[in-house]
Structures are given as structure tokens and as C-alpha cells.
Scaffold this active site. Structure first.
Site, PDB file in Angstrom:
ATOM      1  CB  CYS A 160      -0.986  -0.011   1.257  1.00  0.00           C
ATOM      2  SG  CYS A 160      -2.238  -1.459   1.000  1.00  0.00           S
TER       3      CYS A 160
HETATM    4  N1  LIG Z   1      -2.576  -5.876   1.877  1.00  0.00           N
HETATM    5  C1  LIG Z   1      -3.065  -5.056   2.419  1.00  0.00           C
HETATM    6  O1  LIG Z   1      -3.085  -4.597   3.686  1.00  0.00           O
HETATM    7  C2  LIG Z   1      -4.150  -3.926   1.996  1.00  0.00           C
HETATM    8  C3  LIG Z   1      -5.225  -3.076   2.527  1.00  0.00           C
HETATM    9  C4  LIG Z   1      -6.002  -2.273   1.810  1.00  0.00           C
HETATM   10  C5  LIG Z   1      -6.207  -2.466   0.460  1.00  0.00           C
HETATM   11  N2  LIG Z   1      -5.300  -3.318  -0.058  1.00  0.00           N
HETATM   12  C6  LIG Z   1      -5.843  -3.409  -1.448  1.00  0.00           C
HETATM   13  O2  LIG Z   1      -6.361  -4.394  -2.055  1.00  0.00           O
HETATM   14  C7  LIG Z   1      -6.108  -5.091  -3.184  1.00  0.00           C
HETATM   15  C8  LIG Z   1      -5.812  -6.437  -2.885  1.00  0.00           C
HETATM   16  O3  LIG Z   1      -4.380  -6.638  -2.133  1.00  0.00           O
HETATM   17  P1  LIG Z   1      -4.049  -7.973  -1.441  1.00  0.00           P
HETATM   18  O4  LIG Z   1      -2.920  -7.329  -0.564  1.00  0.00           O
HETATM   19  O5  LIG Z   1      -5.248  -8.611  -0.901  1.00  0.00           O
HETATM   20  O6  LIG Z   1      -3.065  -8.779  -2.414  1.00  0.00           O
HETATM   21  P2  LIG Z   1      -2.653 -10.155  -2.543  1.00  0.00           P
HETATM   22  O7  LIG Z   1      -1.456 -10.336  -3.347  1.00  0.00           O
HETATM   23  O8  LIG Z   1      -2.525 -10.532  -0.884  1.00  0.00           O
HETATM   24  O9  LIG Z   1      -3.946 -10.962  -2.898  1.00  0.00           O
HETATM   25  C9  LIG Z   1      -4.393 -10.999  -4.125  1.00  0.00           C
HETATM   26  C10 LIG Z   1      -4.860 -12.236  -4.552  1.00  0.00           C
HETATM   27  O10 LIG Z   1      -5.391 -11.973  -6.007  1.00  0.00           O
HETATM   28  C11 LIG Z   1      -5.279 -13.303  -6.641  1.00  0.00           C
HETATM   29  N3  LIG Z   1      -5.404 -12.932  -8.050  1.00  0.00           N
HETATM   30  C12 LIG Z   1      -4.559 -12.108  -8.867  1.00  0.00           C
HETATM   31  N4  LIG Z   1      -5.179 -11.933 -10.143  1.00  0.00           N
HETATM   32  C13 LIG Z   1      -6.328 -12.427 -10.044  1.00  0.00           C
HETATM   33  C14 LIG Z   1      -7.396 -12.927 -10.978  1.00  0.00           C
HETATM   34  N5  LIG Z   1      -7.353 -12.087 -12.031  1.00  0.00           N
HETATM   35  N6  LIG Z   1      -8.369 -13.581 -10.522  1.00  0.00           N
HETATM   36  C15 LIG Z   1      -8.534 -14.193  -9.348  1.00  0.00           C
HETATM   37  N7  LIG Z   1      -7.325 -13.948  -8.488  1.00  0.00           N
HETATM   38  C16 LIG Z   1      -6.512 -13.289  -8.859  1.00  0.00           C
HETATM   39  C17 LIG Z   1      -3.829 -13.650  -6.153  1.00  0.00           C
HETATM   40  O11 LIG Z   1      -3.524 -15.065  -6.573  1.00  0.00           O
HETATM   41  C18 LIG Z   1      -3.723 -13.281  -4.708  1.00  0.00           C
HETATM   42  O12 LIG Z   1      -3.914 -14.567  -4.241  1.00  0.00           O
HETATM   43  C19 LIG Z   1      -5.040  -4.167  -3.698  1.00  0.00           C
HETATM   44  O13 LIG Z   1      -5.682  -3.221  -4.324  1.00  0.00           O
HETATM   45  C20 LIG Z   1      -4.193  -3.509  -2.460  1.00  0.00           C
HETATM   46  O14 LIG Z   1      -3.561  -2.169  -2.714  1.00  0.00           O
HETATM   47  C21 LIG Z   1      -4.535  -4.132   0.525  1.00  0.00           C
END
Ligand SMILES: NC(=O)c1ccc[n+]([C@@H]2O[C@H](COP(=O)([O-])OP(=O)(O)OC[C@H]3O[C@@H](n4cnc5c(N)ncnc54)[C@H](O)[C@@H]3O)[C@@H](O)[C@H]2O)c1
Length: 401
Positions: free
Chosen positions: A257
Site C-alpha cells: 500500500c
Molecule cells: N494488503 C493490505 O494490507 C491492503 C489493505 C488495503 C487495501 N489493499 C488493496 O487490496 C487489493 C488486494 O491486495 P491484497 O493485499 O489482498 O493482495 P494479495 O496479493 O494478498 O492477494 C491478491 C490475490 O488475488 C489473486 N489474483 C490475482 N489476479 C487474479 C485474478 N485475475 N483472478 C483471481 N484472483 C487473482 C492472487 O493470486 C492473490 O491470491 C490491492 O488493490 C491492495 O492495494 C491491500
């Protein structure tokens, strides 16, 4: 109601765990290894207990899948896929595009689509809606909403239930349906007037953190050059009961982030001819902290690190999580190696990183502490090396900012 959640990572699996207490959840992820593990009831995310997943599976309220057809009869889809930067540090919406394709190709009846992935203002209206319509081979009138995620993995005091959640739909009906969905597992919902406000608020929250971290990182360098303690000075400033918020210095910022989201805001600002000077500068200051740390270590060690054995302690981007995305430890290691140091790393929470196992705490010339997990014992670090540089302020008696 049946909910499809696209992406089963930090955000998607956390939402799945809360939503499956009330709804039937299909967790869609294109990583088959993760899907297999989840269906065995094993969580890979801090803050989501395997027991919660197992209970939901037993009750028939959770199933993971990589088959798009399995989400074809859901009522709501939540998008929770990565939104990283491209190699030239531009917003990368390819994962969002792939998620839109999964929705467009598999869902043929009108549903509510909620985006939780972080992106720039206008993503829901100008990117997600048209992309889903493009991939649907029959016209379907979905409802669209945004509710940016604020989860802080590994945090105990704030979670999905007690963290206020922003939301807004493209239409009043989409807003109302979004409110109904989240109100089942979130106590405090805050509706804003447009999706663009919600999208911008999320980016601004993380930009606020990035700029303030950069400011304190710059101040750490100023304090050192003045010969005063940065920590004592920050504690002194923090006695002011209003108008001050304490941030602490570090080797840089990591995670998915804070190093990323502000660049989404800067890009969209500059596209619209608005300045993003603080945001761009903050990013540079934070990236350069790793070099500053290694410069200090080198200066304290006779001006050369050539041939010295160095153990970097803590390679996760923050304490008590195994997440190494954008970790400052990587840059610290690069700088150390470029100066001839023989570098290994120790982080039992991460365990394996880039195919290499965490090294044991064994005698070395120098330790550099980048992240301090609760399981680390400061006195053991001080006993392992004659010189310890601590970037966390947690190892009393070590060198540091
Ligand atoms: N991690 C955090 O603390 C956090 C907090 C707030 C917001 N976010 C936002 O949330 C979003 C997701 O982040 P995250 O940390 O959960 O990511 P992450 O990498 O932990 O998880 C994403 C998942 O999506 C899967 N994926 C990728 N492409 C895909 C597709 N086309 N179809 C299905 N699955 C797919 C991946 O295999 C992975 O398991 C981002 O935009 C991030 O900026 C993250």
C-alpha cells in the site's frame, strides 16, 4: 445470498472470513495452489484463522475455486485483486482487467459488483464498468460500487467489524445494496457522494502516511547531524496534546500500500495538470533511507564494509507479518552487497524468501535490524555481533538513528 470474492489474498480472504459468517461465499483465485490449500481449511493470511475457514467449509458457507463458472450464480461480486505498479512505476490495472473478464464472461444476470482494490479516482466508473461490459457477450445491467479496503494485516484492535468503511455506488440503488451487504459484518458505514471521493480518500489516507514517514525519516537525518536523539525529540513533540501525530523513522516503507498507492494519486494528479510534489519527494526520501542506513553502518565500521559478514534481521516489511512485498530490507541488502559485504538474513516469521531459508543467529561482524518481530530477543542480537545498527528503535544499546 451468494457472494463471489475475486482474489483470496490479504483483502479477499479477510472479507471471505467475515462474510461467510452470514453468507455463502465462493472465493475465486487464479492461484490453484492457494485454492487447494484453502479448500483444505488452511489459511495463508495473518488475521484469518484456519479454524474460521474450517468452520465455514463445514457449514457449507465457504468454497475456494479457480473455475470462473463457479461464480456464475452469485448475487454480489467483490473484487480484491492486486493493483501494483508497472516496472516504470505507473498504475498497473491488468489484474483488475482480468477480474473484470472473469465477471463479464461468467455472470449473465444483473448483480452488484463492488470493488475493494485500491486504485485512482474514476477506476470504477471509467475502467471497471466498461471492461465488464466489454467482456460480457450479452448486455447485462449490473450495479457498481466501491468500498476501499482498510484492513491492516496482523493488527488485533481494528478489523472488518470495527473499522469504519467508506462506500459509494454509481447509482443510489447500488449504494443502498452495498450498505445492506456490509452492514451485516461492519458496524460503521460511511456513505460518500461519489465513487471518486471514496477512491481518492483511500489514496489520500496512505499518501498521508507516506509523506509523514518521509518527513520523520528526513528529520532522523537532521537530528543525527545535530547530535540529538531523534526518539527523545519525537517523544518531546508528542507531549503536545493536539496538532501532532507521532511517526517513527525506519529503513524505508514496504508492503502493497504505502509505497504504491501514493504513486496512483501522483499519476492521476499530473495527468490532470495538478502538482504532486510532496508525494513524489516523499517516495524518493523513503527509498533513499536504505542507502542512508548503509552509509551510517559503513562510517561506523572504519569506512569499509568489504569482506565484512552482515546479518540483516527482519526482512518482512513490518513486524509480525510474513509479507515481504516492497520490503526496505531488499534495498538495504543490495547496498550492503554493492559495498562488498557478505550478507545473510534472519527472519523466522518469513522463513523462506526468494528460495533462501532464514539464516540462524550466528556470529557475524555486523547486524542491521530492519524489522523487529515480537519473537526477536534484543539481548540475543547484541550478543551475536560486536556492532548492531537498529533502524526500529527497539534494541536498546544498539547504534541507530
Ligand atoms: N494488503 C493490505 O494490507 C491492503 C489493505 C488495503 C487495501 N489493499 C488493496 O487490496 C487489493 C488486494 O491486495 P491484497 O493485499 O489482498 O493482495 P494479495 O496479493 O494478498 O492477494 C491478491 C490475490 O488475488 C489473486 N489474483 C490475482 N489476479 C487474479 C485474478 N485475475 N483472478 C483471481 N484472483 C487473482 C492472487 O493470486 C492473490 O491470491 C490491492 O488493490 C491492495 O492495494 C491491500
Amino acid at each position: 445470498m451468494k457472494i463471489g470474492i475475486i482474489g483470496q489474498g490479504y483483502v479477499g480472504l479477510t472479507i471471505s472470513a467475515f462474510a461467510s459468517e452470514i453468507f455463502e461465499v465462493i472465493g475465486f483465485d487464479n492461484n490453484e495452489k492457494i485454492v487447494h490449500q484453502l479448500n483444505l481449511g488452511s489459511s495463508h493470511i495473518e488475521g484469518v484463522e484456519s479454524s474460521v475457514l474450517q468452520k465455514a467449509i463445514q457449514l457449507g458457507r465457504y468454497q475456494a475455486t479457480s473455475n470462473g463458472n463457479d461464480i456464475s450464480n452469485v448475487d454480489i461480486v467483490v473484487i480484491a485483486v492486486p493493483t501494483p505498479l508497472t516496472p516504470d512505476r505507473k498504475p498497473d490495472l491488468t489484474y483488475i482487467d482480468a477480474a473484470c473478464r472473469t465477471i463479464g464472461e461468467n455472470i449473465r444476470h444483473p448483480i452488484l459488483v463492488i470493488n475493494e482494490s485500491t486504485s485512482f479516482p474514476g477506476t470504477l466508473r471509467n475502467y471497471i464498468k466498461p471492461a465488464i461490459e466489454k467482456y460480457s457477450n450479452i448486455p447485462v445491467e449490473h450495479m457498481y460500487a466501491i468500498s476501499p479496503e482498510r484492513v491492516d494485516p496482523g493488527r488485533g484492535d481494528f478489523n472488518q467489524k470495527n473499522t469504519p468503511r467508506l462506500y459509494s455506488g454509481l447509482t443510489p440503488e447500488a449504494s443502498a445494496q452495498t450498505q445492506v451487504f456490509y452492514s451485516k459484518f461492519c458496524d460503521n458505514l460511511v456513505e460518500v457522494s461519489s465513487p471518486e471521493v471514496a477512491e481518492a480518500a483511500k489514496l489520500f489516507e496512505n499518501t498521508f502516511r507516506q509523506v509523514n514517514i518521509a518527513l520523520v525519516n528526513e528529520f532522523a537525518q537532521i537530528a543525527h547531524s545535530l547530535g540529538i536523539s531523534v526518539y527523545e525529540t519525537l517523544d518531546a513533540a508528542n507531549t503536545k496534546p493536539y496538532g501532532f501525530m507521532k511517526f517513527t523513522p525506519s529503513a524505508g516503507v514496504g508492503g502493497h500500500c504505502i509505497p504504491v498507492d501514493p504513486t496512483y494519486l501522483a499519476e492521476v494528479a499530473e495527468e490532470h495538470g495538478a502538482p504532486a510534489t510532496f508525494i513524489r519527494r516523499a517516495n524518493v526520501v523513503n527509498l533513499e533511507m536504505s542507502k542512508y542506513v548503509v552509509d551510517r553502518v559503513q562510517a561506523d565500521n572504519g569506512g569499509s564494509l568489504n569482506g565484512k559478514s552482515v546479518l540483516v534481521v527482519g526482512v518482512a516489511y513490518k513486524p509480525n507479518v510474513a509479507d515481504v512485498r516492497e520490503t526496505a530490507a531488499e534495498l538495504v541488502i543490495e547496498h550492503l552487497r554493492s559495498r562488498g559485504a557478505i550478507v545473510s538474513w534472519h527472519d523466522e516469521v518469513v522463513g523462506i524468501w526468494k528460495g533462501v531459508k532464514s539464516a540462524p543467529l550466528a556470529e557475524v561482524d555486523i547486524i542491521v535490524v530492519v524489522t523487529f518481530h515480537d519473537s526477536v530477543v534484543a539481548s540475543e542480537l547484541l550478543a551475536t555481533a560486536p556492532y548492531v545498527f537498529d533502524t526500529t528503535g527497539r534494541v536498546i544499546g544498539a547504534h541507530g538513528f
